[in-house]
Design an enzyme around this catalytic site. Structure first.
Site, mmCIF file in Angstrom:
data_model
loop_
_atom_site.group_PDB
_atom_site.id
_atom_site.type_symbol
_atom_site.label_atom_id
_atom_site.label_comp_id
_atom_site.label_asym_id
_atom_site.label_seq_id
_atom_site.Cartn_x
_atom_site.Cartn_y
_atom_site.Cartn_z
ATOM 1 N N ASP A 67 38.824 15.769 95.201
ATOM 2 C CA ASP A 67 38.558 15.589 96.561
ATOM 3 C C ASP A 67 39.207 16.496 97.635
ATOM 4 O O ASP A 67 40.142 17.206 97.218
ATOM 5 C CB ASP A 67 38.961 14.108 97.147
ATOM 6 C CG ASP A 67 40.299 13.302 96.349
ATOM 7 O OD1 ASP A 67 40.999 14.406 95.993
ATOM 8 O OD2 ASP A 67 40.301 12.420 96.435
ATOM 9 N N ASN A 135 43.979 0.070 98.642
ATOM 10 C CA ASN A 135 42.753 -0.812 98.497
ATOM 11 C C ASN A 135 41.993 -0.606 97.070
ATOM 12 O O ASN A 135 40.788 -0.910 97.369
ATOM 13 C CB ASN A 135 42.032 -0.373 99.681
ATOM 14 C CG ASN A 135 41.538 0.992 99.591
ATOM 15 O OD1 ASN A 135 41.724 1.775 98.865
ATOM 16 N ND2 ASN A 135 40.893 1.375 100.840
ATOM 17 N N HIS A 137 41.112 2.209 95.926
ATOM 18 C CA HIS A 137 40.129 3.450 96.047
ATOM 19 C C HIS A 137 40.384 4.348 94.743
ATOM 20 O O HIS A 137 41.261 4.650 94.425
ATOM 21 C CB HIS A 137 39.990 4.225 97.236
ATOM 22 C CG HIS A 137 41.100 5.025 97.740
ATOM 23 N ND1 HIS A 137 41.775 4.962 99.137
ATOM 24 C CD2 HIS A 137 41.989 5.672 96.867
ATOM 25 C CE1 HIS A 137 42.630 5.841 98.991
ATOM 26 N NE2 HIS A 137 42.786 6.369 97.894
ATOM 27 N N GLU A 142 35.989 4.788 98.747
ATOM 28 C CA GLU A 142 36.506 3.704 99.542
ATOM 29 C C GLU A 142 35.900 2.053 99.053
ATOM 30 O O GLU A 142 34.971 2.036 98.919
ATOM 31 C CB GLU A 142 36.694 3.986 101.146
ATOM 32 C CG GLU A 142 37.494 5.172 101.282
ATOM 33 C CD GLU A 142 38.985 4.675 101.529
ATOM 34 O OE1 GLU A 142 39.743 3.881 100.643
ATOM 35 O OE2 GLU A 142 39.608 5.324 102.411
HETATM 36 C C1 F6R Z 1 43.831 11.868 95.464
HETATM 37 C C2 F6R Z 1 43.078 10.932 95.365
HETATM 38 C C3 F6R Z 1 43.640 9.676 95.872
HETATM 39 C C4 F6R Z 1 44.900 9.185 95.487
HETATM 40 C C5 F6R Z 1 45.183 7.686 96.038
HETATM 41 C C6 F6R Z 1 46.618 7.514 95.769
HETATM 42 O O1 F6R Z 1 43.037 13.251 94.891
HETATM 43 O O2 F6R Z 1 42.035 10.965 94.513
HETATM 44 O O3 F6R Z 1 42.558 8.664 95.294
HETATM 45 O O4 F6R Z 1 45.021 9.063 94.098
HETATM 46 O O5 F6R Z 1 44.981 7.728 97.279
HETATM 47 O O6 F6R Z 1 47.526 8.167 96.545
HETATM 48 P P1 F6R Z 1 49.093 8.298 96.048
HETATM 49 O O7 F6R Z 1 49.209 8.984 94.791
HETATM 50 O O8 F6R Z 1 49.644 9.243 96.961
HETATM 51 O O9 F6R Z 1 49.629 6.843 96.302
#
Ligand code: F6R
Length: 245
Positions: A67, A135, A137, A142
């Site tokens: 992403d 959450n 995701h 989401e």
């Molecule tokens: C980022 C991604 C997101 C993160 C998620 C957790 O490329 O795909 O899904 O893996 O938001 O982020 P952290 O590791 O910062 O808690």
């Protein structure tokens, strides 16, 4: 789905990095799906250290990132493109031409289509690395009443904006939209490695590993349908969700 319980963050990083390096050692041309965020930083550090020791060679590997934020240029320090260069690509011998992070500038819908084309062109990822949102995701798919199969633009939820505000000077600076691989793209990967640490992930990980429900309200639960998904968590998180190995 298999679960690996690590002692702590460092051990979790090493165990997840082991799975990635094994993949690249066995198949140097592997297509790696890569993630950003705070969770994989230790994994990338470990892989860099093994690369420096000559234990793993990325020269033939291909990577596609999950992403990118809409509205941030690749030079913006908060962009996922910049993150990947700083935390991984600049320190290993991957051919930068073989790496792809969606552009967060210009026509976002066209950029999402380009990401989907890349996913299709490279074929399903041999290994997809994932973090998980508070959450549930996955990438930026989401929690919602429906999920989208292919790469698309996604409006970020309040929960995600709040969680990611820690990387920005102020909450208002957090982009509210992102380009993300779709759930179908992720589930098509041959192997999935999801790493999680920290008590903020308790509700999401509980839903993923402690019950049999699959729900779009916790997108990570879709991984229960994957044939080769590995979840690597640390002891603190395992204890907090009530998991006993
Ligand atoms: C980022 C991604 C997101 C993160 C998620 C957790 O490329 O795909 O899904 O893996 O938001 O982020 P952290 O590791 O910062 O808690």
């Amino acid at each position: 789905m298999r679960l690996i319980c690590a002692k702590n963050y460092q051990d979790m990083s090493r165990k997840a990095a082991n799975l990635i390096s094994a993949q690249v050692i066995l198949c140097p041309e592997s297509v790696l799906g890569l993630a950003t965020g705070s969770t994989p930083i230790g994994i990338y550090r470990q892989l860099i250290s093994w690369y420096e020791k000559g234990d793993v060679d990325f020269s033939k590997a291909v990577s596609i990132n999950l992403d990118e934020y809409c509205g941030l240029s690749p030079r913006d320090p908060q962009s996922y493109s910049c993150f990947m260069h700083q935390n991984f690509f600049d320190h290993i011998n991957i051919d930068k031409k073989n790496t792809f992070v969606a552009s967060g500038m210009g026509d976002f819908e066209a950029n999402a289509r380009e990401l989907e084309e890349k996913v299709r062109e490279g074929g399903a990822a041999d290994l997809q690395l994932l973090g998980i949102g508070n959450n549930g995701h996955i990438a930026f798919n989401e929690a919602s009443d429906h999920l989208i199969a292919v790469a698309h633009t996604e409006k970020l939820t309040e929960s995600t904006i709040n969680a990611n505000a820690r990387f920005f000077e102020k909450k208002e600076d957090v982009p509210t939209m992102a380009i993300t691989m779709g759930m179908g793209d992720i589930l098509a990967a041959k192997k999935v490695v999801l790493a999680a640490t920290g008590l903020a992930k308790v509700p999401a990980i509980k839903g993923l590993i402690m019950d049999d429900v699959i729900t779009t309200q916790n997108p990570s639960t879709m991984l229960k349908m994957h044939e080769d998904a590995v979840v690597v968590i640390d002891r603190e998180l395992a204890d907090a969700v009530g998991y006993r190995a």
